[in-house]
Scaffold this active site. Structure first.
Site, short mmCIF file in Angstrom:
data_model
loop_
_atom_site.label_atom_id
_atom_site.label_comp_id
_atom_site.label_asym_id
_atom_site.label_seq_id
_atom_site.Cartn_x
_atom_site.Cartn_y
_atom_site.Cartn_z
N ASN A 66 0.86 -1.18 0.00
CA ASN A 66 0.00 0.00 0.00
C ASN A 66 0.89 1.24 0.00
O ASN A 66 1.93 1.25 0.67
CB ASN A 66 -0.89 0.01 1.24
N GLY B 65 -4.08 3.29 1.23
CA GLY B 65 -4.38 2.66 2.50
C GLY B 65 -3.17 2.41 3.39
O GLY B 65 -3.24 1.60 4.32
N HIS C 189 6.31 -2.34 3.60
CA HIS C 189 6.10 -3.73 4.00
C HIS C 189 5.23 -4.39 2.95
O HIS C 189 4.30 -3.77 2.41
CB HIS C 189 5.44 -3.81 5.38
N HIS D 207 2.50 -7.10 2.22
CA HIS D 207 1.48 -7.98 2.82
C HIS D 207 1.47 -9.30 2.04
O HIS D 207 1.46 -9.29 0.79
CB HIS D 207 0.10 -7.36 2.70
#
Ligand code: AMP
Length: 114
Positions: A87, A93, A100, A102
């Site tokens: 993101n 978001g 990072h 996800h």
């Protein structure tokens, strides 16, 4: 600069469920999972957003995906499938300004995302 929540986890100042760690990355469970498997693959180097990547980060970004692939295999979702997401900034978001990846799986994921 204040430490990010992920730097605090890397430094063991706050707890996390750690799946993997080496000199470059740490992999933890997301504290608020959106699926049965929801990991965060985090570079130890603090990079605030994808917009801040430089040419020096090319191998590191590749490594995040290599680790994602290995984690998916280890957790047995490589064949059923999974999703990897970065993101970026408000509309993307992003809530933690330390990039990072996800890794989400363990159920059928809807598309398109909201
Ligand atoms: P993003 O919204 O893409 O920046 O993702 C940040 C993620 O970090 C969210 O999914 C949060 O649930 C997760 N998160 C925030 N704090 C922690 C924490 N202390 N341990 C694990 N995951 C966290």
């Amino acid at each position: 600069m204040n430490k990010t929540i992920f730097e605090k986890i890397i430094l063991r100042e706050i707890p996390a469920n750690i799946h993997f760690e080496d000199q470059d990355v740490i992999v933890i469970d997301d504290i608020n999972p959106t699926a049965p498997i929801h990991l965060l693959i985090i570079p130890k180097k603090r990079i605030e957003t994808l917009n801040d990547l430089t040419d020096d980060d090319t191998n590191l970004i590749g490594k995040l995906f290599q680790v994602a692939k290995e984690m998916a295999k280890k957790l047995n979702i490589d064949e059923s499938g999974y999703r990897t997401i970065f993101n970026c900034n408000n509309d993307g978001g992003q809530t933690v300004y330390h990039i990072h990846l996800h890794l989400i799986g363990g159920r059928l994921l809807n598309w398109p995302p909201g």
